[in-house]
Write a protein that holds these residues in place. Structure first.
Motif, short mmCIF file in Angstrom:
data_model
loop_
_atom_site.label_atom_id
_atom_site.label_comp_id
_atom_site.label_asym_id
_atom_site.label_seq_id
_atom_site.Cartn_x
_atom_site.Cartn_y
_atom_site.Cartn_z
N TRP A 24 0.84 -1.20 0.00
CA TRP A 24 0.00 0.00 0.00
C TRP A 24 0.87 1.24 0.00
CZ3 TRP A 24 -0.32 3.59 4.15
CH2 TRP A 24 -1.29 4.58 3.99
N ARG A 25 0.55 2.19 -0.88
CA ARG A 25 1.35 3.41 -1.00
C ARG A 25 0.61 4.66 -0.56
NH1 ARG A 25 5.76 0.72 -1.04
NH2 ARG A 25 5.74 -0.95 -2.57
N GLY A 26 -0.67 4.55 -0.21
CA GLY A 26 -1.43 5.73 0.17
C GLY A 26 -1.52 6.74 -0.95
N ASP A 27 -1.62 6.26 -2.18
CA ASP A 27 -1.55 7.10 -3.37
C ASP A 27 -2.96 7.41 -3.86
OD1 ASP A 27 -1.01 8.30 -5.81
OD2 ASP A 27 0.71 6.99 -6.22
N ALA A 28 -3.38 8.66 -3.68
CA ALA A 28 -4.75 9.04 -4.07
C ALA A 28 -4.96 8.88 -5.56
CB ALA A 28 -5.02 10.49 -3.65
N GLU A 29 -3.92 9.11 -6.36
CA GLU A 29 -4.06 8.98 -7.82
C GLU A 29 -4.40 7.54 -8.20
OE1 GLU A 29 -3.72 9.07 -12.00
OE2 GLU A 29 -4.53 10.34 -10.45
N ARG A 30 -4.01 6.60 -7.36
CA ARG A 30 -4.33 5.19 -7.62
C ARG A 30 -5.60 4.77 -6.90
NH1 ARG A 30 1.15 2.03 -6.44
NH2 ARG A 30 -0.14 0.32 -7.19
N ASN A 31 -6.37 5.77 -6.47
CA ASN A 31 -7.64 5.53 -5.78
C ASN A 31 -7.47 4.67 -4.53
OD1 ASN A 31 -9.62 6.87 -7.66
ND2 ASN A 31 -8.66 5.43 -9.09
N GLU A 32 -6.31 4.83 -3.88
CA GLU A 32 -6.07 4.11 -2.62
C GLU A 32 -6.58 4.94 -1.45
OE1 GLU A 32 -2.20 1.34 -3.44
OE2 GLU A 32 -1.83 3.33 -2.66
N ALA A 33 -7.05 4.24 -0.43
CA ALA A 33 -7.56 4.92 0.77
C ALA A 33 -6.41 5.59 1.51
CB ALA A 33 -8.26 3.91 1.67
N LYS A 34 -6.77 6.53 2.40
CA LYS A 34 -5.75 7.25 3.15
C LYS A 34 -5.03 6.34 4.15
CE LYS A 34 -7.88 11.81 2.80
NZ LYS A 34 -8.47 12.96 3.53
N GLY A 35 -5.75 5.34 4.66
CA GLY A 35 -5.14 4.43 5.61
C GLY A 35 -4.91 3.06 4.97
N PRO A 36 -4.11 2.21 5.61
CA PRO A 36 -3.84 0.87 5.07
C PRO A 36 -5.15 0.11 4.83
CG PRO A 36 -2.40 1.35 6.92
CD PRO A 36 -3.40 2.45 6.88
N PRO A 37 -5.17 -0.77 3.83
CA PRO A 37 -6.42 -1.46 3.47
C PRO A 37 -6.93 -2.38 4.59
CG PRO A 37 -4.56 -2.36 2.26
CD PRO A 37 -4.06 -1.13 2.95
N GLU A 38 -8.25 -2.51 4.66
CA GLU A 38 -8.89 -3.39 5.62
C GLU A 38 -9.23 -4.75 5.00
OE1 GLU A 38 -9.28 -2.70 8.82
OE2 GLU A 38 -8.28 -0.78 8.47
N GLU A 39 -9.19 -4.82 3.66
CA GLU A 39 -9.45 -6.07 2.95
C GLU A 39 -8.34 -6.29 1.94
OE1 GLU A 39 -13.27 -5.65 1.14
OE2 GLU A 39 -14.37 -6.10 2.98
N PRO A 40 -8.03 -7.54 1.61
CA PRO A 40 -6.96 -7.79 0.63
C PRO A 40 -7.39 -7.37 -0.77
CG PRO A 40 -8.04 -9.84 1.23
CD PRO A 40 -8.60 -8.79 2.14
N GLY A 41 -6.44 -6.84 -1.53
CA GLY A 41 -6.71 -6.47 -2.92
C GLY A 41 -6.46 -7.64 -3.85
N GLY A 42 -7.04 -7.56 -5.04
CA GLY A 42 -6.90 -8.63 -6.03
C GLY A 42 -5.46 -8.94 -6.38
N PRO A 43 -4.61 -7.94 -6.69
CA PRO A 43 -3.21 -8.24 -7.01
C PRO A 43 -2.50 -8.99 -5.88
CG PRO A 43 -3.75 -5.99 -7.64
CD PRO A 43 -4.92 -6.51 -6.86
N ALA A 44 -2.79 -8.62 -4.63
CA ALA A 44 -2.14 -9.29 -3.50
C ALA A 44 -2.62 -10.72 -3.37
CB ALA A 44 -2.42 -8.52 -2.20
N ILE A 45 -3.91 -10.95 -3.60
CA ILE A 45 -4.45 -12.31 -3.53
C ILE A 45 -3.78 -13.20 -4.56
CG2 ILE A 45 -6.53 -13.71 -3.93
CD1 ILE A 45 -8.14 -11.29 -2.81
N ARG A 46 -3.69 -12.70 -5.78
CA ARG A 46 -3.07 -13.50 -6.85
C ARG A 46 -1.59 -13.74 -6.57
NH1 ARG A 46 -6.21 -9.60 -9.66
NH2 ARG A 46 -4.36 -8.55 -10.53
N HIS A 47 -0.95 -12.75 -5.95
CA HIS A 47 0.48 -12.89 -5.65
C HIS A 47 0.72 -13.95 -4.58
CE1 HIS A 47 4.66 -11.58 -5.27
NE2 HIS A 47 4.50 -11.68 -3.95
N VAL A 48 -0.02 -13.91 -3.48
CA VAL A 48 0.25 -14.87 -2.40
C VAL A 48 -0.18 -16.28 -2.79
CG1 VAL A 48 0.12 -13.11 -0.61
CG2 VAL A 48 -1.91 -14.44 -1.14
#
Length: 949
Positions: free
Chosen positions: A849-873
């Motif tokens: 998580w980068r906290g990057d608003a341009e990437r539509n990321e939330a201000k705080g760390p995510p509360e649910e796993p994202g798709g890229p992370a799921i596929r990676h693990v």
């Protein structure tokens, strides 16, 4: 003491208290918080406040303290590198100290902290300029379009000069205007004096006004005039000594200029001879080369420079500019190269082992790649046009133009000499007239908000031909003059004034309010009324200047020379306007030109950037096709950054970095020439999400539904979708679930499903072939299949299984297909994970998580796993948590889309549209499948060498 000095002193005294208060309490920055701190400062030194506007101080403190910034991601190779940058080496830094102080007025604290950190990261990954011997470090910095790359490399230059780099060369675009603009900014941020010509004394500017000691000023071999590039006269007389202060060269990427630079280096600066080749080299002057817009003009577009044996062709002849840039570097025994770009679609196609005896290695960023996060107030394509995960519906920033609004006046395939006419008359299209009124309103609102002395610009970009641009300048001038005369003389004004009022009150002002609601994290200015706008129109219209942009230095100089009063300019141009040159205070864009290159299209988006206190008056007028392309580019850029994040999390190097760049059916990834070192090859779907978004509405619609019915029926009894291996608290699901589905029925379904002919992204037979071949190696053998529904949707059924249908409105006025923006919800890829997999994916999401608003990321760390992370693990596990990979498991998600809620008349009363998505775990497998929809860089190409015809 002057009022401005008091103002600056108050800010300096207040900042530590505000920072400490925020860090200690976690409070949001508010006017009350700052006012309470000001009262404490006032008790210490009341005289400071006698001549200062307290509200202005509060506003400025809020601006400086209110923005966050996304985190950077870094890929680095330590081969031969000696770590050197530490606190001791930073002692006594002068150029960075004054630049940092200069930027305090321009950047929020967190952005300035991030600039300090990112430039430390880049400099630290270059070599110590005091290190003897032979060394060569090459890297790439990837920013966002118009996000402050110049400010970043200015900071890097300051630190490099402080550290001991003696020659600093900035490659600044292909045209005089961009070179001059870069020179002006480096005058202000690094040199401290204006590089004027034909004057007795060079006036102090920027950092020079903070540090007036001329004995410490850097030297410069170029100036800000139109002929200020490195010229023959300078090349004959310039003599640089190691003990001197650093020398700056700001040069164009142009054959004659670079040849002069190479000649000077080899014949005047060289102080040694290479014992192996006999080449004259520079050994006493460590060099830093900054390549601005490094994907433009710098990439070798010649034939593939690697032989069939995988070894570099030492006699390969690179393209002229690429060869000259490499020769500049090759002349130094101690050198560093840093490319800066917002669109690395070309840089990643450079072959990482390309080299020749004459030119040295190619410009592949073998040492590091750093992906910069964007500040929260940055507005880029991801926020304007959305992405697969975020869709701003009907955002008034973008006004979609229909073909009939501009086709007669400016057809997309017009030729040189075209005369724009409507009904034979020299009149502007109604949409362009509206766009110009929007710009007038924007200038008026900014003036009322106290920004009247700031630059305001409008961009009109509809033709690449200068003759056509000249005619547009004439027509726009007439239109602006018509408005200005009537308001100035108050003659024949009734109809125009009524139109302006109606347009402001019924269109422009309501749109302002909607933009403010859509971007609450961007600083907003106060609201205005028509009466206030009307009062400033007569004088404001007199200030608006219409001009063509032709690539000369004057384009950039006018902004600098009018910095105190602010230009109000409507700029009309083509390629020389589109790339690199910043239009200061860009408010309104009318943009119709099309292109078939990702990076060029991206760079033409000059409306991206920072719009504090005037975002609500910004407007973009363009075609629906352009809006669709930009939405796709936002997705492509996000996929590229996800690759960065995943590889940075596992400490990968640039050489490990097998980048895949999405392509689009009406775009190429970059110009075809730039792809020479990346053969159109076979690729993998591993680690990807594929989803159907374009559906046929002919008889294939029913056939696809029947194929889905057979598939669902063949899997036997299902369990409720709520019955998953792990279900986070509070989640509720509607649908059905099948586990351990064998590969054969999955492949059979894909082979029987037919997408629309325009669906180049998702090709079911290709996916089926890939799954079959992977299953033969032991991967993708066991499938989880889910029929995902909505509890709120109308009930539908397929293969005897009932589910609530999804509502997905059609986008675009297509008569041959039903297209949607996005299919799946972010949580869907987590269906039926084990608790361990879910928690590992969540941990990886937080790590990346980068906290990057341009990437539509939330201000705080995510509360649910994202798709890229799921596929990676699932593909690679999570070593820290002890999770093993599970590459046998594929995920196929089915959806029924409600035909009566589709906004597609052709589907009304018919079967539901059957949509699906495939989520593939990552994989180290080198197995590839033929896919012309992707291009890969040379690192990936070599992994596929055995599989290429």
């Amino acid at each position: 003491m002057s009022e401005s000095r008091d103002f600056a002193d108050i800010l300096k005294a207040t900042e530590p208290f505000v920072r400490r208060q925020i860090e200690k309490s976690g409070e949001l920055v508010t006017a009350d918080l700052i006012d309470s701190v000001l009262r404490k400062v006032e008790m210490i030194d009341p005289e400071l406040f006698e001549n200062v506007d307290r509200e202005a101080v509060i506003d400025e403190m809020i601006r400086r303290s209110s923005h966050g910034i996304g985190k950077n991601a870094l890929l680095v190779a330590e081969d031969g590198h000696e770590p050197w940058l530490n606190a001791d080496r930073k002692k006594g830094w002068r150029y960075w100290r004054r630049y940092s102080e200069y930027m305090e007025e321009k950047l929020p604290w967190k952005a300035l902290d991030a600039l300090d950190q990112s430039t430390d990261e880049v400099l630290g990954n270059l070599e110590d300029p005091l290190r003897p011997g032979i060394w060569d470090r090459r890297g790439l910095v990837v920013g966002h379009v118009q996000s402050g790359k110049t400010g970043n490399y200015t900071g890097l230059i300051c630190k490099a000069a402080d550290s001991g780099y003696k020659i600093i060369i900035v490659l600044a675009g292909l045209h005089n205007n961009l070179r001059a603009q870069t020179q002006i900014r480096l005058d202000e941020g690094f040199l401290g004096y204006a590089t004027l010509v034909n004057v007795d004394h060079l006036p102090l500017v920027g950092v020079g006004e903070l540090d007036k000691d001329k004995s410490q000023q850097p030297n410069c071999a170029t100036n800000r005039s139109d002929k200020g590039d490195f010229d023959t006269a300078m090349s004959r007389k310039l003599n640089v000594k190691p003990e001197e202060r650093p020398w700056l060269f700001v040069v164009k990427k142009q054959k004659n200029v670079l040849e002069r630079l190479v000649y000077w280096l080899e014949n005047h600066a060289a102080d040694a001879v290479d014992p192996d080749t006999g080449r004259r080299i520079v050994s006493a002057l460590p060099a830093l080369v900054i390549d601005d817009e490094s994907d433009h003009g710098s990439v070798d577009t010649g034939e593939v420079p690697i032989g069939d044996d995988g070894q570099p062709d030492l006699e390969h002849s690179p393209t002229v500019l690429n060869g000259l840039i490499r020769r500049v570097l090759h002349t130094f025994s101690r050198k560093a190269y840093v490319g800066y770009t917002a669109t690395p679609f070309a840089n990643i196609f450079i072959h990482e082992r390309s080299a020749t005896a004459e030119h040295g290695p190619d410009l592949f960023p073998a040492a590091f790649i750093i992906s910069l996060g964007a500040p929260t107030n940055y507005i880029g394509p991801g926020r304007v046009f959305g992405s697969a995960s975020s869709v701003p519906e009907d955002l008034p920033l973008a006004r979609r133009l229909d073909d009939d609004e501009h086709m007669e006046w400016m057809p997309p395939t017009h030729k040189n000499g075209w005369c724009p006419r409507i009904g034979g008359e020299r009149v502007l299209p109604q949409a362009l007239q509206e766009a110009i009124r929007s710009f007038v309103f924007a200038c008026a609102v900014r003036k009322l908000r106290g920004q009247g002395d700031r630059h305001s610009s409008m961009l009109i970009h509809v033709s690449r031909f200068t003759s056509v641009q000249g005619e547009i300048v004439s027509q726009v001038e007439e239109f602006v003059r018509y408005m200005a005369r009537r308001y100035d003389r108050n003659i024949d004004l009734t109809n125009l004034d009524a139109l302006m009022r109606r347009d402001f009150e019924t269109r422009f002002h309501p749109e302002m309010l909607r933009v403010r609601d859509a971007f609450p994290d961007v600083p907003q200015g106060e609201d205005v009324t028509w009466a206030e706008v009307r009062a400033v129109l007569p004088s404001l219209l007199q200030d608006i200047d219409v001009r063509g942009i032709n690539g000369s230095a004057k384009d950039a100089l006018d902004y600098a020379e009018n910095d105190k009063n602010g230009l109000k300019v409507i700029a009309i141009g083509g390629d020389k306007l589109a790339r690199g040159l910043t239009l200061e205070g860009l408010c309104t864009s009318y943009f119709m030109r099309t292109t078939k290159m990702y990076d060029t299209l991206m760079q033409m988006g000059r409306w991206f950037g920072y719009r504090d206190k005037y975002l609500d008056v910004c407007r973009l007028y363009t075609s629906g096709e352009m809006i669709q392309w930009f939405g796709h580019i936002a997705d492509a850029a996000e996929e590229l950054r996800e690759e960065f994040d995943n590889m940075a999390a596992i400490n990968a190097t640039p050489r490990d970095f097998g980048l895949r760049v999405l392509s689009h059916h009406t775009l190429t990834v970059t110009s075809k020439a730039k792809m020479r070192s990346a053969k159109p090859v076979h690729l993998t779907y591993s680690g990807s999400l594929m989803q159907t978004v374009s559906f046929p509405i002919d008889e294939k619609h029913e056939r696809n539904f029947e194929a889905g019915s057979r598939f669902v029926g063949s899997m036997g009894e299902s369990r409720p979708l709520q019955d998953q291996q792990y279900l986070p608290e509070g989640q509720n699901w509607n649908g059905a679930l099948w586990r351990n589905v064998p590969v054969i029925p999955v492949v059979a379904f894909l082979r029987s499903y037919q997408t629309h002919s325009k669906s180049y992204r998702v090709v079911p037979p290709m996916l089926a072939d890939f799954i079959e071949r992977m299953s033969a190696t032991g991967e993708l053998t066991d499938w989880t299949v889910a029929l995902v529904g909505s509890a709120k949707g109308t009930e539908g059924a397929i293969g005897g299984t009932k589910v609530g249908m999804l509502e997905r409105a059609a986008i675009g006025a297509h008569t041959d297909r039903y297209s949607i923006k996005t299919l799946i919800s972010p949580r869907d890829q987590a269906i039926d994970l084990t608790q361990e997999q879910y928690e590992a994916a969540l941990a990886h999401s937080r790590e990346t998580w980068r906290g990057d608003a341009e990437r539509n990321e939330a201000k705080g760390p995510p509360e649910e796993p994202g798709g890229p992370a799921i596929r990676h693990v699932l593909g690679f596990g999570h070593a820290a948590l002890g999770l093993q990979p599970d590459r046998k498991r594929g995920l196929l998600l089915l959806y029924l889309l409600d035909p009566d809620k589709s906004s597609c008349p052709a589907l009304k009363g018919r079967d539901p549209a059957l949509a699906w998505s495939l989520s593939f775990p990552g994989s180290p497998s080198k197995l590839r499948i033929r896919d012309a929809d992707y291009m890969a860089n040379s690192v990936l190409w070599e992994a596929m060498a055995d599989d290429v015809d």
